[in-house]
Motif scaffolding. Structure first.
Motif, PDB file in Angstrom:
ATOM      1  N   ASP A 114      -5.820  -0.914   9.067  1.00 29.35           N
ATOM      2  CA  ASP A 114      -4.672  -1.797   8.500  1.00 29.35           C
ATOM      3  C   ASP A 114      -4.815  -1.788   7.009  1.00 29.35           C
ATOM      4  N   ALA A 115      -5.928  -1.883   6.215  1.00 28.79           N
ATOM      5  CA  ALA A 115      -6.303  -2.194   4.889  1.00 28.79           C
ATOM      6  C   ALA A 115      -6.412  -0.760   4.378  1.00 28.79           C
ATOM      7  N   ARG A 116      -6.722   0.198   4.839  1.00 28.97           N
ATOM      8  CA  ARG A 116      -7.045   1.585   4.210  1.00 28.97           C
ATOM      9  C   ARG A 116      -5.937   2.507   4.399  1.00 28.97           C
ATOM     10  N   ILE A 117      -5.174   2.440   5.286  1.00 28.15           N
ATOM     11  CA  ILE A 117      -4.170   3.280   5.632  1.00 28.15           C
ATOM     12  C   ILE A 117      -2.738   2.893   5.651  1.00 28.15           C
ATOM     13  N   GLY A 118      -2.853   1.584   6.302  1.00 27.67           N
ATOM     14  CA  GLY A 118      -1.397   0.717   6.421  1.00 27.67           C
ATOM     15  C   GLY A 118      -1.013   0.332   7.921  1.00 27.67           C
ATOM     16  N   SER A 119      -0.135  -0.741   7.790  1.00 22.96           N
ATOM     17  CA  SER A 119       0.596  -0.952   9.055  1.00 22.96           C
ATOM     18  C   SER A 119       0.944  -0.307   9.930  1.00 22.96           C
ATOM     19  N   TRP A 120       1.820   0.751   9.098  1.00 19.01           N
ATOM     20  CA  TRP A 120       2.389   1.778  10.080  1.00 19.01           C
ATOM     21  C   TRP A 120       1.847   2.553  11.096  1.00 19.01           C
ATOM     22  N   LEU A 121       0.383   2.796  10.858  1.00 19.71           N
ATOM     23  CA  LEU A 121      -0.607   3.234  11.755  1.00 19.71           C
ATOM     24  C   LEU A 121      -1.424   2.464  12.519  1.00 19.71           C
ATOM     25  N   ALA A 122      -1.732   1.030  12.139  1.00 15.62           N
ATOM     26  CA  ALA A 122      -2.567   0.099  12.662  1.00 15.62           C
ATOM     27  C   ALA A 122      -1.715  -0.452  13.833  1.00 15.62           C
TER      28      ALA A 122
END
Length: 306
Positions: A114-122
């Protein structure tokens, strides 16, 4: 069935007790039902066949439920309740994380993603880590957790509004960034049809979850896409029927802002829509003046104020 009716009755009683202390509720309900009445009085609407449908769309975590059904709830560094991601792992429903110690590993992976890539993936990763599990096992786990624990943390004002809108002929839908099988478990506790609750969905084959996402991902713009898909499906099912979105409810500018702005800026044939926002954060410029700023006073588990 008797247990479900008892839960529903207790929730209704709690929302009734909350009415006097929720000044926002009366204004919001009156606004929505006035818009409904004005549309029905508008030229030809009152006698239209099929009759028009009126909708309201809700975010779930933070808007209806205090906390997050996937992640759980903590207060002052202590766990108030576990989330369904943790319970699913501990019940052996994850093919990636073992029941013993697996949740800590999952939480590290999930928060880093979530922190490094984003909520769209997390966010989709939460149901994806359950791939291989029986979909019905996940749904039953969710139903039990809502019936036994999570329904105590519904916001009393949100329940009051939902039930008042249903009574007024406004169809309530939930569009959540939680896993579809997690949030659908709230249906009985809320008194909503299960197919009115929409979350991040995975393809199911032979009764088991795959990791294949069924788009749209119901986060940010994906929530708006899902709302449009719901309206389009209703129109296809009843040709000639008018479908009007009268209200939207959310608590995050990032997650809910796009769909709330869409609802707030609609041009209805009569009356005005309303987008209700439950947060005291300063409005970003793109949303300034669009939303009705409301508040929650308590959850079902909190004692009623005299």
């Amino acid at each position: 069935m008797l247990d479900r009716l008892l839960i529903y009755g207790l929730l209704l009683a709690a929302t009734g007790a909350a009415r006097a202390e929720e000044p926002d509720d009366t204004r919001i309900i009156s606004h929505i039902l006035q818009a409904r009445d004005e549309i029905l009085r508008s030229a030809g609407a009152a006698n239209a066949r099929p009759s028009p449908a009126f909708l309201a769309f809700w975010d779930f975590d933070g808007t209806i439920l205090k906390g997050d059904c996937s992640e759980g709830l903590q207060a002052e560094g202590k766990r108030v309740y576990p989330g369904l991601a943790q319970l699913a792992i501990e019940r052996g429903l994850s093919s990636l994380y073992p029941p013993a110690g697996g949740f800590d590993r999952f939480w590290t992976d999930y928060t880093n993603m979530d922190a490094r890539i984003g909520s769209w993936l997390a966010y989709p990763f939460i149901p994806q880590m359950l791939r291989g599990a029986k979909a019905d096992d996940v749904l039953q786990l969710s139903r039990r957790h809502f019936a036994g624990t999570l329904s105590n943390y519904f916001m009393a004002s949100s329940l009051h509004l939902i039930h008042a809108l249903q009574k007024g002929g406004v169809e309530v839908h939930i569009v959540s960034a939680s896993a579809d099988l997690f949030v659908k478990g709230a249906a009985d506790s809320l008194g909503l049809p299960e197919d009115h609750i929409h979350g991040i969905e995975l393809r199911v084959r032979d009764g088991r979850l795959t990791e294949e996402i069924v788009y749209p991902v119901t986060w940010n713009l994906g929530k708006l896409e899902k709302i449009r898909a719901v309206v389009s499906q209703m129109e296809r099912e009843a040709p000639g029927r008018s479908v009007f979105i009268l209200a939207g409810f959310g608590d995050s500018y990032t997650t809910d802002g796009p769909f709330l702005r869409f609802i707030a800026t609609q041009s209805l044939p009569a009356g005005k829509p309303i987008a209700v926002f439950y947060d005291s954060k300063k409005e970003p410029g793109e949303y300034r003046g669009l939303f009705y700023q409301a508040r929650h006073s308590r959850t079902i588990s909190d004692p009623a104020r005299p």
